[in-house]
Design a protein around this motif. Structure first.
Motif, mmCIF file in Angstrom:
data_model
loop_
_atom_site.group_PDB
_atom_site.id
_atom_site.type_symbol
_atom_site.label_atom_id
_atom_site.label_comp_id
_atom_site.label_asym_id
_atom_site.label_seq_id
_atom_site.Cartn_x
_atom_site.Cartn_y
_atom_site.Cartn_z
ATOM 1 N N LEU A 8 -2.108 -4.982 -6.959
ATOM 2 C CA LEU A 8 -0.991 -4.262 -6.333
ATOM 3 C C LEU A 8 0.280 -5.102 -6.353
ATOM 4 O O LEU A 8 1.370 -4.602 -6.622
ATOM 5 C CB LEU A 8 -1.324 -3.961 -4.863
ATOM 6 N N ILE A 33 0.711 6.963 -6.267
ATOM 7 C CA ILE A 33 0.366 5.747 -5.518
ATOM 8 C C ILE A 33 -0.673 4.930 -6.285
ATOM 9 O O ILE A 33 -1.675 5.457 -6.755
ATOM 10 C CB ILE A 33 -0.173 6.114 -4.111
ATOM 11 N N ALA A 49 -7.633 -4.237 -1.595
ATOM 12 C CA ALA A 49 -6.737 -4.095 -0.442
ATOM 13 C C ALA A 49 -7.468 -4.462 0.845
ATOM 14 O O ALA A 49 -8.652 -4.160 1.004
ATOM 15 C CB ALA A 49 -6.212 -2.663 -0.377
ATOM 16 N N GLY A 92 0.819 -1.213 0.000
ATOM 17 C CA GLY A 92 0.000 0.000 0.000
ATOM 18 C C GLY A 92 0.851 1.261 0.000
ATOM 19 O O GLY A 92 1.999 1.264 -0.461
ATOM 20 N N VAL A 93 0.288 2.319 0.567
ATOM 21 C CA VAL A 93 0.885 3.652 0.460
ATOM 22 C C VAL A 93 2.316 3.696 1.003
ATOM 23 O O VAL A 93 3.248 4.121 0.307
ATOM 24 C CB VAL A 93 0.008 4.696 1.205
ATOM 25 N N LYS A 125 -8.421 -3.920 4.499
ATOM 26 C CA LYS A 125 -8.501 -2.747 5.392
ATOM 27 C C LYS A 125 -9.132 -3.176 6.708
ATOM 28 O O LYS A 125 -9.938 -4.107 6.730
ATOM 29 C CB LYS A 125 -9.386 -1.657 4.761
ATOM 30 N N SER A 166 -3.565 2.294 -6.151
ATOM 31 C CA SER A 166 -4.474 1.765 -5.119
ATOM 32 C C SER A 166 -5.252 0.579 -5.679
ATOM 33 O O SER A 166 -5.259 0.346 -6.892
ATOM 34 C CB SER A 166 -5.416 2.860 -4.617
ATOM 35 N N SER A 167 -5.884 -0.158 -4.793
ATOM 36 C CA SER A 167 -6.625 -1.349 -5.216
ATOM 37 C C SER A 167 -7.912 -1.468 -4.422
ATOM 38 O O SER A 167 -7.930 -1.215 -3.216
ATOM 39 C CB SER A 167 -5.767 -2.595 -4.973
#
Ligand SMILES: NC(=O)c1ccc[n+]([C@@H]2O[C@H](COP(=O)([O-])OP(=O)(O)OC[C@H]3O[C@@H](n4cnc5c(N)ncnc54)[C@H](O)[C@@H]3O)[C@@H](O)[C@H]2O)c1
Length: 357
Positions: A45, A174, A180, A16-17, A182, A176-177
């Motif tokens: 990702l 960045i 992801a 991620g980020v 969370k 993103s997906s």
């Protein structure tokens, strides 16, 4: 710096980020690590980061990455709520850990992790990368080795309202997906809690790095026009009294730094937005020679330097500069103590708090 012959083989959990902006590149630039594996449940990702960074292996399952005998250490770059469970798994699998800050979300889970690390022979370092800002490190060494007794310490961390305008220009774009993983709900919606945890953990760590462990805190919180301010009076275990100012966001440029007054000198520091990768401007005055020193700190890739420090500790037993698991627990206690002090209006001892912010 010259690449080392022996390199620590790293597996990065999370694409991620923070991994895209810091850890994956740090793995490529560090002189003593090899990016062996990356892991994310989000296949898009994983593929995108695999194309960019060419690790030897990719995993969509963390347990499978931990079962890879070539992985010696993991970087955990995922949401705070997952830090402790994933770090415990890594320790059980015999892997060293560099875990993002804050260490976790409750004091109790952080303490359990501390016990697990103590029972192992493994290194766990918390990703408070500001310790590797050459200016801050220079100040810390001056305080330890030359300044004598400390009289007072003031530190501030004020995130700018223009942060994203500024960082968007310098951070990589960045990816993103939608896939992801969370945490449940959206923990970032409670801004008061989120700002204290995510930014406060940096401020507390810098203050602890310079001033040592904290005994008690008295804090005031103000919320106006979308801005949060915490003003804290800290009693350190050394007897020093200090102040902390956490403000998010300020209507001006990024404003972070500290002032320290001591027996044989003083330190004034201005720290920059971390994504500028610029060392803090530090002025150290020593009354022993009557001179002011201003270190340059040419290489200020904090994330690379923290990774090199982590690997150096594991590979060569170098003393740990980074935050230990104990520091991570203490940091959680300080954050919870600030929250409790705001709620009760009283002075709170770090030893007396439990639970979460
Ligand atoms: N040190 C710093 O300056 C700094 C800056 C920003 C963020 N952070 C910290 O970085 C952490 C991560 O933040 P982020 O914004 O990068 O998160 P993110 O949600 O953008 O990325 C996390 C990634 O990990 C993956 N993931 C999560 N659990 C997984 C699992 N069990 N198995 C496989 N994949 C998994 C997700 O799919 C996601 O792609 C936070 O703790 C934050 O506080 C630190």
């Amino acid at each position: 710096m010259k690449p080392e012959d022996k390199k620590l083989k790293i597996g990065v959990l999370g694409c991620g980020v923070i991994s895209q902006a810091a850890h994956l590149e740090a793995c490529t630039r560090a002189n003593n690590v090899e990016l062996h594996a990356i892991c994310d449940v989000a296949h898009d990702l994983l593929e995108s980061m695999s194309n960019k960074y060419s690790p030897k292996r990719t995993y969509d399952d963390y347990d499978a990455m931990l079962a890879d005998p070539e992985v010696e250490a993991v970087i955990i770059g995922i949401a705070d709520q997952f830090h402790v469970p994933m770090a415990k798994k890594a320790i059980s699998a015999g892997k060293h850990v560099l875990v993002e800050k804050p260490l976790g979300v409750t004091i109790e889970e952080c303490e359990e992790l501390e016990q697990a690390v103590r029972r192992s022979n493994l290194v766990l370092q918390v990703g408070n990368m500001k310790r590797f800002d050459p200016g801050i490190l220079y100040a810390q060494r001056f305080i330890q080795e030359e300044m004598g007794e400390m009289l007072a310490l003031k530190a501030w961390y004020c995130d700018s309202i223009y942060r994203y305008e500024m960082t968007d220009n310098v951070m990589p774009v960045i990816v993103s997906s939608q896939h992801a993983k969370k945490p449940k709900g959206n923990p970032k919606l409670d801004r008061q809690r989120y700002y204290l945890m995510t930014h406060g953990s940096h401020l507390i760590d810098t203050a602890m790095f310079l001033g040592g462990e904290m005994m008690s805190v008295q804090a005031w919180h103000t919320h106006k026009f979308g801005a949060h301010n915490w003003l804290c009076t800290i009693e350190y275990a050394s007897g020093v009294v200090g102040q902390l100012d956490l403000t998010v966001p300020v209507r001006m440029d990024w404003h972070e730094g500290f002032q320290v007054y001591g027996e044989h000198g003083s330190v004034i520091a201005k720290t920059y937005n971390p994504w500028l990768f610029k060392a803090s401007d530090v002025e150290v005055f020593s009354s022993k020679d009557g001179l002011t020193r201003k270190p340059l700190g040419a290489d200020a890739h904090f994330y690379k330097l923290q990774l090199e420090g982590f690997a150096d500790t594991i590979l060569h037993g170098a003393p740990m500069i980074g935050a230990t698991v104990h520091d991570g627990v203490h940091n959680m206690r300080a954050l919870v103590a600030i929250a409790r002090s705001v709620e009760t209006g009283g002075k709170i001892k770090l030893a007396d708090v439990s639970g979460a912010v």
